[in-house]
Motif scaffolding. Structure first.
Motif, PDB file in Angstrom:
ATOM      1  N   ASP A   6       4.268   7.266  -1.673  1.00 31.13           N
ATOM      2  CA  ASP A   6       3.120   7.046  -0.798  1.00 31.13           C
ATOM      3  C   ASP A   6       3.582   7.551   0.568  1.00 31.13           C
ATOM      4  O   ASP A   6       4.152   6.808   1.361  1.00 31.13           O
ATOM      5  N   ASP A  55      -3.516   6.223  -2.381  1.00 34.69           N
ATOM      6  CA  ASP A  55      -3.030   5.114  -3.205  1.00 34.69           C
ATOM      7  C   ASP A  55      -3.600   5.191  -4.618  1.00 34.69           C
ATOM      8  O   ASP A  55      -2.875   5.033  -5.608  1.00 34.69           O
ATOM      9  N   ILE A  62       1.131   7.323 -12.304  1.00 36.17           N
ATOM     10  CA  ILE A  62       2.284   6.534 -12.748  1.00 36.17           C
ATOM     11  C   ILE A  62       2.374   6.489 -14.264  1.00 36.17           C
ATOM     12  O   ILE A  62       1.389   6.255 -14.957  1.00 36.17           O
ATOM     13  N   VAL A  68       8.355   4.210  -7.776  1.00 40.05           N
ATOM     14  CA  VAL A  68       7.349   4.374  -6.731  1.00 40.05           C
ATOM     15  C   VAL A  68       7.909   3.853  -5.414  1.00 40.05           C
ATOM     16  O   VAL A  68       8.472   2.758  -5.364  1.00 40.05           O
ATOM     17  N   VAL A  69       7.767   4.644  -4.352  1.00 41.11           N
ATOM     18  CA  VAL A  69       8.173   4.226  -3.013  1.00 41.11           C
ATOM     19  C   VAL A  69       6.903   4.050  -2.196  1.00 41.11           C
ATOM     20  O   VAL A  69       6.137   5.000  -2.005  1.00 41.11           O
ATOM     21  N   THR A  70       6.677   2.806  -1.746  1.00 39.81           N
ATOM     22  CA  THR A  70       5.478   2.494  -0.982  1.00 39.81           C
ATOM     23  C   THR A  70       5.733   1.278  -0.100  1.00 39.81           C
ATOM     24  O   THR A  70       6.559   0.436  -0.432  1.00 39.81           O
ATOM     25  N   ALA A  76       2.302  -1.393  -4.874  1.00 39.78           N
ATOM     26  CA  ALA A  76       3.496  -1.876  -5.571  1.00 39.78           C
ATOM     27  C   ALA A  76       3.110  -2.737  -6.771  1.00 39.78           C
ATOM     28  O   ALA A  76       3.666  -2.589  -7.858  1.00 39.78           O
ATOM     29  N   SER A  79       1.823  -0.590  -9.472  1.00 38.70           N
ATOM     30  CA  SER A  79       2.933   0.177 -10.044  1.00 38.70           C
ATOM     31  C   SER A  79       3.679  -0.649 -11.079  1.00 38.70           C
ATOM     32  O   SER A  79       3.989  -0.169 -12.179  1.00 38.70           O
ATOM     33  N   ALA A  86       9.278  -0.376  -8.259  1.00 37.28           N
ATOM     34  CA  ALA A  86       8.747  -0.077  -6.933  1.00 37.28           C
ATOM     35  C   ALA A  86       9.706  -0.561  -5.852  1.00 37.28           C
ATOM     36  O   ALA A  86      10.340  -1.606  -5.984  1.00 37.28           O
ATOM     37  N   ASN A  88      10.272  -0.586  -1.370  1.00 36.74           N
ATOM     38  CA  ASN A  88       9.679  -0.274  -0.067  1.00 36.74           C
ATOM     39  C   ASN A  88      10.666   0.523   0.779  1.00 36.74           C
ATOM     40  O   ASN A  88      11.824   0.722   0.413  1.00 36.74           O
ATOM     41  N   TYR A  94      10.362  -4.474  -5.135  1.00 34.94           N
ATOM     42  CA  TYR A  94       9.210  -5.289  -5.506  1.00 34.94           C
ATOM     43  C   TYR A  94       9.404  -5.758  -6.946  1.00 34.94           C
ATOM     44  O   TYR A  94       9.862  -5.001  -7.800  1.00 34.94           O
TER      45      TYR A  94
END
Length: 157
Positions: A6, A55, A62, A68-70, A76, A79, A86, A88, A94
């Motif tokens: 993201d 988003d 996915i 996933v980086v968000t 998250a 995801s 996930a 951050n 997460y």
């Protein structure tokens, strides 16, 4: 495994690309039309500037086992529900153990802002934040069981 980012407000894009490139892991960065991105490695998907458009597109890409980086708790949560891991931008993973609390805090903050108040403070990003993220990204990649050899020879199977 691929890394989905993201990327609109992501301060760790360079770290992601550096680690992914060294292991041959594909990276897809999602941005809206108000941003421009070309790092020479990632696939960049540009979406309309509509609310949550990046988003929604990210979540639809996915597959189980992706990373996933968000910084968005909602992304998250979705995801995780789709079988991804996930992370951050500060290195927080997460998971089921923190997702309910994070979503509750997000809802509470939105309620406070709608009432005209301020919720939380944004602190300045530090070198330690970058180092924490890089360590955690490396750990998460390692935990997926994907080594450079598997990525480079995976298509030979």
């Amino acid at each position: 495994m691929k890394i989905l980012v993201d990327a609109d407000a992501c301060p760790v894009k360079e770290i992601i690309v550096r680690q992914a490139k060294s292991l041959g892991i594909p990276v897809t960065m999602l941005i809206d039309t108000s941003h421009v991105l070309d790092d020479g490695y990632s696939t960049v998907i540009t979406v309309d500037k509509g609310r949550d458009s990046a988003d929604i597109r990210l979540v639809n890409l996915i597959e189980p086992g992706d990373l996933v980086v968000t910084q968005d708790f909602g992304v998250a949560a979705m995801s995780l529900s789709r079988g991804a891991v996930a992370l951050n931008q500060n290195g927080m993973v997460y998971g089921e153990d923190n997702m309910d609390r994070l979503l509750f805090e997000r809802a509470l903050g939105q309620k406070i802002r709608r009432a005209g108040g301020k919720a939380g403070k944004n602190r300045k990003r530090t070198k330690e934040d970058d180092e924490s993220f890089a360590r955690q990204l490396e750990n998460m990649i390692r935990r997926t069981g994907k080594s450079e050899e598997q990525f480079n020879h995976g298509s030979d199977l």
